[in-house]
Design an enzyme around this catalytic site. Structure first.
Site, PDB file in Angstrom:
ATOM      1  N   TYR A 124       0.869  -1.286   0.022  1.00  0.00           N
ATOM      2  CA  TYR A 124       0.053  -0.161   0.025  1.00  0.00           C
ATOM      3  C   TYR A 124       0.750   1.238  -0.100  1.00  0.00           C
ATOM      4  O   TYR A 124       0.450   2.345   0.614  1.00  0.00           O
ATOM      5  CB  TYR A 124      -0.994   0.195   1.164  1.00  0.00           C
ATOM      6  CG  TYR A 124      -1.610  -1.359   1.502  1.00  0.00           C
ATOM      7  CD1 TYR A 124      -2.310  -1.891   0.661  1.00  0.00           C
ATOM      8  CD2 TYR A 124      -1.427  -1.954   3.117  1.00  0.00           C
ATOM      9  CE1 TYR A 124      -2.924  -3.206   0.955  1.00  0.00           C
ATOM     10  CE2 TYR A 124      -1.909  -3.049   3.045  1.00  0.00           C
ATOM     11  CZ  TYR A 124      -2.765  -3.734   2.081  1.00  0.00           C
ATOM     12  OH  TYR A 124      -3.285  -5.122   2.443  1.00  0.00           O
ATOM     13  N   HIS A 125       1.807   1.259  -0.607  1.00  0.00           N
ATOM     14  CA  HIS A 125       2.785   2.441  -0.512  1.00  0.00           C
ATOM     15  C   HIS A 125       3.208   2.919  -2.288  1.00  0.00           C
ATOM     16  O   HIS A 125       4.544   3.110  -2.242  1.00  0.00           O
ATOM     17  CB  HIS A 125       4.236   2.144   0.356  1.00  0.00           C
ATOM     18  CG  HIS A 125       3.952   1.740   1.451  1.00  0.00           C
ATOM     19  ND1 HIS A 125       4.735   0.740   2.184  1.00  0.00           N
ATOM     20  CD2 HIS A 125       2.926   1.952   2.439  1.00  0.00           C
ATOM     21  CE1 HIS A 125       4.216   0.595   3.483  1.00  0.00           C
ATOM     22  NE2 HIS A 125       3.106   1.366   3.751  1.00  0.00           N
ATOM     23  N   PRO A 126       2.202   3.204  -3.131  1.00  0.00           N
ATOM     24  CA  PRO A 126       2.787   3.615  -4.230  1.00  0.00           C
ATOM     25  C   PRO A 126       3.254   5.046  -4.242  1.00  0.00           C
ATOM     26  O   PRO A 126       2.638   6.016  -3.438  1.00  0.00           O
ATOM     27  CB  PRO A 126       1.421   3.643  -5.008  1.00  0.00           C
ATOM     28  CG  PRO A 126       0.318   3.830  -3.910  1.00  0.00           C
ATOM     29  CD  PRO A 126       0.790   2.990  -2.886  1.00  0.00           C
TER      30      PRO A 126
END
Length: 543
Positions: free
Chosen positions: A469-471
């Site tokens: 969840y870290h784009p």
């Protein structure tokens, strides 16, 4: 179309956008409009920390995007949760407070981004923070973002720390301090037993400012341009298209997916990407939507007895959960104050590596496919992430309708080095979880694999790994010599006046850890840059 007029128009009330709106509106002489596609952050699932387990796997306050099929993941579509409410992803995330490594920011500066070195951004981290435990040169007190330990923790978290020590990973409580390497209990963005999102910390206390207007359910459709200058934003509320004018600047804080999407919808991007959608090119900027990076994540899980301090769907566990909900409602204490993810570690894949390149997140629950696959049982899980992946992806348009999701292609494991690193990380993770420290509670493995069988583990990774969840990176910050840079070190969009991007999309490279704290820092930095800008003058006659 109706029209409103403000000095600053900010698109996106996520982690950076909330910070920027709050900081800019501190000056009563300027007016600020904040546009958010989602609704208010009124849900109890946002404010109760354990509510994360209900939001991440569903569309509650969540865009719940999917990627295109990923060849590196055996053709599976990845899942990309993103916050759709005030606070953005800081309102639906696991609340872990992680800044990354000193090296990350010094690296940004070395790429030609003056002002972004660690010594220059550390004061911004400290300004944002109110840390309840650490009072030293690396932490702040009195800031809007409350950072602390959860009011509830499980004895299993100590088991994790003991298991890490058994495998040569020493205890390091302040992983955001002088040294990142080691194991620890995660600090979280909580306050008084509730989530402290960017909205809760920065925006909510200031909603009564007369110079700040927050518009929810506002889907930004296009940046209005007059020549090469941004003059406002068109947005939908329902099916009604409205316009808001920006007398000074438009700032995009819509995230690594939303910001490049809006630039492209406005004709700012790679001409070859715009042509298939018949979008007229306002400014050919090839880097828009390129350079996408994300933490590839591999989860392993084990069953544990239902009488352990974990979250689960067994009848006994459900009774505990209902009792905990009542306790939280009355006292803001108990299991509902847990972030679920409780402990972790940063470690090196090899002794010769200069800084940690792998991260562990220990979870007090059985995690399968982002909790979208439920099991009637109790369990424990651990995530391992490649901190600085070599793979690069893209964000593009699926439609000219802004309400249609963008095309997201992280190209996970397209670089073989990421696969090799993740296997090493998975092996270390499994050795820790199968250590004697967990012997009293650990039962069968959910997806069994032998720790010494690297090929089998690689296959399991390709079968099940996905995002943490870290784009970031899709509107890359860089000097003019970098043809793929979208913004400069002042966060100004190259070739367009009156337009900046301020969110995780500007990161040239991923930080070594969770990205929410860094996104909040970017909001703080952007506010300083805007206030200090010598060109920060009203447009006057052209409006």
């Amino acid at each position: 179309m109706t029209e409103m007029k403000f000095d600053y128009v900010i698109v996106g009330a996520g982690s950076a956008g909330c910070v920027l709106a709050a900081r800019l509106s501190e000056d009563p002489s300027v007016s600020v409009c904040l546009l958010e596609a989602g609704g208010p952050d009124s849900s109890v699932l946002i404010h109760a920390p354990a509510g994360v387990v209900a939001m991440v796997p569903t569309k509650i306050n969540n865009y719940a995007y999917e990627t295109v099929p990923q060849p590196g993941l055996n053709g599976r579509r990845g899942y990309q949760p993103r916050g759709k409410t005030l606070g953005g992803s800081s309102s639906i995330n696991a609340m872990l407070y992680v800044r990354g490594n000193r090296w990350d920011y010094d690296h940004w500066a070395s790429l030609g981004n003056p002002g972004w070195g660690y010594d220059e951004v550390l004061p911004l981290f400290k300004r944002s923070e109110n840390n309840e435990q650490f009072q030293n040169a690396f932490h702040g007190q009195g800031g809007p973002l409350n950072v602390t330990y959860p009011r509830f923790d499980s004895p299993l978290s100590q088991m994790f720390l003991d298991a890490a020590a058994q495998n040569g990973v020493p205890l390091n409580p302040d992983y955001n301090g002088a040294d990142q390497e080691g194991s620890f209990l995660y600090q979280v963005t909580h306050k008084n037993g509730e989530r402290c999102s960017a909205a809760k910390g920065y925006l909510t206390p200031n909603l009564n400012r007369p110079n700040l207007k927050v518009i929810t359910h506002a889907v930004s459709a296009k940046i209005n341009l007059e020549g090469r200058r941004a003059t406002g934003v068109q947005f939908y509320q329902g099916n009604q298209l409205q316009t808001v004018r920006a007398c000074r600047e438009v700032v995009l804080s819509a995230g690594a997916f939303g910001s490049p999407q809006l630039l492209q919808l406005s004709g700012i991007g790679d001409a070859s990407d715009l042509a298939p959608h018949s979008i007229a090119v306002a400014h050919n900027l090839p880097g828009v939507g390129k350079n996408l990076q994300d933490h590839i994540d591999y989860v392993q899980s084990w069953y544990v007895p239902s009488n352990t301090a974990t979250f689960g769907a067994m009848p006994r566990g459900m009774f505990k959960t209902f009792a905990a909900m009542w306790e939280w409602r009355r006292h803001r204490t108990g299991m509902i104050t847990s972030a679920i993810a409780s402990a972790g570690a940063f470690f090196k894949s090899h002794p010769d590596v200069a800084i940690p390149d792998l991260q562990l997140v220990f979870v007090l629950a059985l995690v399968d496919d982002h909790a979208r696959k439920m099991h009637i049982s109790h369990g424990i899980s651990c995530h391992v992430d490649v901190l600085r992946p070599f793979s690069r992806g893209t964000v593009g348009l699926q439609s000219t309708d802004p309400r249609v999701a963008p095309v997201i292609d992280p190209r996970f494991l397209s670089d073989e080095r990421d696969t090799q690193l993740l296997v090493k990380g998975g092996q270390m993770q499994q050795r820790i979880m199968e250590s004697s420290a967990f012997a009293s509670v650990r039962r069968k493995m959910l997806y069994p694999v032998r720790v010494d069988d690297a090929k089998a583990m690689e296959q399991d990774i390709r079968n099940r790994a996905d995002t943490q969840y870290h784009p970031v990176g899709s509107c890359k910050m860089g000097p003019d010599s970098d043809p793929m840079a979208v913004v400069d070190a002042q966060l100004r969009v190259k070739g367009v006046d009156g337009l900046r991007v301020a969110d995780a999309s500007i990161m040239p490279t991923l930080t070594g850890g969770n990205t929410n704290a860094a996104s909040i820092m970017i909001g703080e930095k952007a506010a300083d840059l805007i206030r200090a800008s010598k060109q920060n003058k009203p447009l006057g006659a052209i409006l």
